[in-house]
Design an enzyme around this catalytic site. Structure first.
Site, PDB file in Angstrom:
ATOM      1  N   TYR A  14      36.361  40.552  35.929  1.00 57.62           N
ATOM      2  CA  TYR A  14      35.365  41.281  36.752  1.00 57.62           C
ATOM      3  C   TYR A  14      34.745  42.470  36.006  1.00 57.62           C
ATOM      4  CZ  TYR A  14      33.177  43.680  40.649  1.00 57.62           C
ATOM      5  OH  TYR A  14      32.615  44.200  41.425  1.00 57.62           O
TER       6      TYR A  14
ATOM      7  N   ASP B 212      35.950  46.645  28.376  1.00 60.00           N
ATOM      8  CA  ASP B 212      36.007  47.342  30.072  1.00 60.00           C
ATOM      9  C   ASP B 212      37.439  47.815  30.220  1.00 60.00           C
ATOM     10  OD1 ASP B 212      35.741  47.966  32.631  1.00 60.00           O
ATOM     11  OD2 ASP B 212      34.869  45.807  33.141  1.00 60.00           O
TER      12      ASP B 212
ATOM     13  N   LYS C 131      38.434  54.532  37.552  1.00 60.36           N
ATOM     14  CA  LYS C 131      39.611  54.333  38.131  1.00 60.36           C
ATOM     15  C   LYS C 131      40.684  55.717  37.813  1.00 60.36           C
ATOM     16  CE  LYS C 131      39.201  49.673  39.345  1.00 60.36           C
ATOM     17  NZ  LYS C 131      38.529  49.989  40.660  1.00 60.36           N
TER      18      LYS C 131
END
Length: 429
Positions: free
Chosen positions: A139, A236, A264
């Site tokens: 994702y 990522d 995050k």
């Protein structure tokens, strides 16, 4: 009617589904009212040890005083100006460039999806090519470039599987999907699309599907294939970055991508993300006079996010954050393995550092296809029963758990006791 039920009913009046991000609409449904350290609390006063960690930002713990105080201090004098830069942006940038191997320069945005969008656009601008490689199950955000072949139905693996209505066909079809840990598949895809692939983007550890570890040589092989084919390698690290090392998983693996996206854990729950990479590439963004790749955003570099980022990285620099969470992670994985062995349960306990998940299958999964052997019904039921015992793990299939610096051996003890109790109940052993 409970407070949770009453507030859920009210929320449904004002927001579709009553939540503001799709994966939050799960059962059992909670309206959360407080977070502190390793714990979260709902509207009915229920207290949970939190391992969901909002999908990973809380590396220090909820409402961590050092970070919160730095944000409050920053907001007493500054916020955002929309012109020039700020001392906070400069210091946060310096720390990232200092610690992350691929980061010669960095730009801030507000979410991981923004960061991956910018990285992909930049790779296309640099190479003059359109196509992109991603991996099944990974994702990288909600946008059209990457929202395909994520948590696909098993019969959709290897097929064209867009994740949303309204996506552009051109975006879907310019994204090629490979199998994680399969270098032959990646090489074959390059050969079938010679001179057309701008970049590979991947989670170096695919955390969207729990924890699938890269096999020896896989990340190195991707680096070599990108170099040989004139494509960029994008890591990522929105989840792996700062959680697995202050320098990201790239530092652990010893593989340096061309571009990196982060978010995050970089600010312990405050909203900020970043794209970083080689200076020669980053200077193509039009924040640099003469750059031809657009980069903009009203809230980019806001004082809330940059102050939180600085404070979070200061904690990692000055306290044994990773040593602590890695030790607890290893203890958790080791003792869960002991529990499932004693009970004779078919399970594979996966993890790295502060993350873990227990797949109910009898071998180590190497890719998304392997995960169809996980007993999804047992997996989700187990998590729901853990919630009943005050241990919050996301009640969805294939999701990871996270430890924070606020968790202690006490919380691990309580969790392990609950795990054994729930598994005994579920198996009748």
């Amino acid at each position: 009617m409970t407070n949770n039920a009453r507030l859920r009913e009210e929320s449904n009046k004002y927001a579709p589904g009553g939540v503001h991000s799709a994966t939050r609409n799960v059962e059992p449904f909670h309206v959360f009212t407080k977070g502190e350290g390793a714990y979260i609390y709902d509207a009915d006063g229920n207290k949970f040890i939190d391992y969901q960690a909002a999908f990973g930002p809380y590396i220090l713990g909820h409402n961590y005083p050092y970070v919160n105080n730095k944000v409050i201090q920053a907001l007493s004098t500054t916020d955002m100006f929309g012109v020039g830069t700020t001392d906070l942006e400069i210091e946060a940038s310096r720390k990232i460039v200092t610690h992350v191997p691929s980061a010669e320069q960095v730009l801030f945005c507000n979410s991981g999806s923004e960061a991956t969008y910018h990285a992909i656009r930049l790779s296309r601008g640099i190479t003059g090519r359109s196509k992109l490689i991603k991996f099944q199950g990974c994702y990288h955000g909600w946008h059209d470039y990457v929202a395909r072949n994520m948590l696909s139905a098993w019969d959709k693996i290897g097929t064209r599987d867009p994740g949303s209505a309204g996506m552009l066909d051109e975006a879907i079809d310019n994204t090629l999907v490979c199998t994680y840990n399969d270098l032959d598949d990646v090489e074959r895809t390059f050969n079938e699309n010679k001179g057309e692939i701008a970049a590979i983007i991947l989670e170096p550890i695919p955390h969207n599907i729990g924890i699938i570890m890269p096999q020896p040589g896989f990340l190195e092989g991707l680096r070599e294939l990108c170099t040989a084919n004139g494509a960029l390698l994008i890591f990522d690290e929105v989840i792996t970055g700062f959680r697995h090392d202050i320098g990201g998983y790239q530092k652990v693996a010893g593989v340096t991508p061309d571009l990196t996206t982060m978010g995050k854990a970089m600010a312990n729950g405050f909203p900020i993300a970043a794209v970083a990479g080689k200076k020669e590439y980053m200077q193509r963004f039009n924040t640099q006079p003469g750059g031809d790749v657009w980069f903009a955003g009203t809230y980019n570099g806001h004082a809330v996010g940059t102050a939180a980022c600085i404070a979070t990285l200061e904690m990692m620099e000055n306290e044994p954050v990773h040593e602590h969470i890695f030790r607890l992670g290893e203890r958790m994985r080791s003792e869960i393995r002991g529990i499932v062995d004693r009970l004779g349960i078919k399970a594979y306990v996966a993890g790295f550092g502060s993350t873990w998940t227990t797949y109910f299958m009898d071998f180590e999964p190497k890719n998304y296809t392997d995960l169809q052997h996980n007993d999804a019904e047992f997996y989700v039921t187990y998590r729901k029963k853990m919630i009943e015992k005050g241990i919050y793990k996301m009640p969805m299939n294939l999701k990871r758990n996270h430890l924070s610096y606020s968790h202690t051996d006490k919380e691990v003890d309580i969790t392990l006791e609950a795990i054994e109790s729930v598994l005994k109940e579920m198996t009748g052993k």
